[in-house]
Design a protein around this motif. Structure first.
Motif, short mmCIF file in Angstrom:
data_model
loop_
_atom_site.label_atom_id
_atom_site.label_comp_id
_atom_site.label_asym_id
_atom_site.label_seq_id
_atom_site.Cartn_x
_atom_site.Cartn_y
_atom_site.Cartn_z
N GLU A 13 -16.19 -20.95 7.17
CA GLU A 13 -15.48 -19.67 7.15
C GLU A 13 -15.11 -19.31 5.73
O GLU A 13 -15.42 -20.03 4.79
CB GLU A 13 -14.23 -19.76 8.02
CG GLU A 13 -14.53 -20.04 9.49
CD GLU A 13 -13.30 -20.25 10.32
OE1 GLU A 13 -12.20 -20.37 9.76
OE2 GLU A 13 -13.44 -20.30 11.56
N GLY A 14 -14.47 -18.19 5.57
CA GLY A 14 -13.89 -17.78 4.29
C GLY A 14 -14.91 -17.36 3.25
O GLY A 14 -15.83 -16.60 3.53
N ASP A 15 -14.74 -17.90 2.04
CA ASP A 15 -15.55 -17.48 0.90
C ASP A 15 -17.04 -17.67 1.11
O ASP A 15 -17.84 -16.84 0.69
CB ASP A 15 -15.14 -18.25 -0.36
CG ASP A 15 -13.79 -17.80 -0.90
OD1 ASP A 15 -13.31 -16.71 -0.49
OD2 ASP A 15 -13.20 -18.54 -1.71
N ARG A 16 -17.43 -18.73 1.76
CA ARG A 16 -18.87 -18.97 1.96
C ARG A 16 -19.49 -17.90 2.85
O ARG A 16 -20.62 -17.47 2.62
CB ARG A 16 -19.11 -20.35 2.56
CG ARG A 16 -18.86 -21.44 1.56
CD ARG A 16 -19.61 -22.66 1.94
NE ARG A 16 -19.50 -23.62 0.86
CZ ARG A 16 -19.83 -24.86 0.98
NH1 ARG A 16 -20.29 -25.30 2.13
NH2 ARG A 16 -19.73 -25.70 -0.03
N VAL A 17 -18.78 -17.47 3.85
CA VAL A 17 -19.28 -16.41 4.73
C VAL A 17 -19.37 -15.11 3.95
O VAL A 17 -20.37 -14.39 4.05
CB VAL A 17 -18.38 -16.26 5.98
CG1 VAL A 17 -18.79 -15.05 6.80
CG2 VAL A 17 -18.44 -17.52 6.83
N LEU A 18 -18.37 -14.82 3.14
CA LEU A 18 -18.39 -13.60 2.32
C LEU A 18 -19.53 -13.65 1.31
O LEU A 18 -20.19 -12.63 1.06
CB LEU A 18 -17.05 -13.41 1.60
CG LEU A 18 -15.86 -13.10 2.50
CD1 LEU A 18 -14.57 -13.05 1.68
CD2 LEU A 18 -16.07 -11.78 3.24
N GLN A 19 -19.79 -14.81 0.74
CA GLN A 19 -20.90 -14.95 -0.20
C GLN A 19 -22.24 -14.72 0.49
O GLN A 19 -23.13 -14.05 -0.04
CB GLN A 19 -20.89 -16.33 -0.85
CG GLN A 19 -19.76 -16.53 -1.83
CD GLN A 19 -19.65 -17.97 -2.31
OE1 GLN A 19 -20.35 -18.87 -1.82
NE2 GLN A 19 -18.78 -18.20 -3.27
#
Length: 72
Positions: A13-19
């Motif tokens: 979740e979080g930053d990796r998904v946004l990336q």
């Protein structure tokens, strides 16, 4: 451009998904492919649906490894 994706079976979740979402927007693929597994394949599927990218799924024959996707 077509993109094949394989990811961890552990949901990220979080930053990796946004990336991942940002990179897909940047690359603008004509179609994507994934293995339909639990974890990141399911997340990838949802992101691609949201971005209206055509998806083809090659699901595992192991039911306990199949993710939550709708076969879009």
């Amino acid at each position: 451009m077509r993109i094949g994706f394989t990811g961890t079976r552990t949901k990220v979740e979080g930053d990796r998904v946004l990336q991942l979402k940002g990179r897909l927007k940047e690359l603008s693929p004509s179609k994507v492919y994934h293995g339909g597994c639990v974890g990141m394949d399911s997340v990838f599927h949802l992101i691609c649906k949201e971005l209206r990218i055509p998806i083809e799924v090659f699901p595992s024959n192991l039911r306990n490894q199949q993710g939550d996707w709708d076969g879009a």
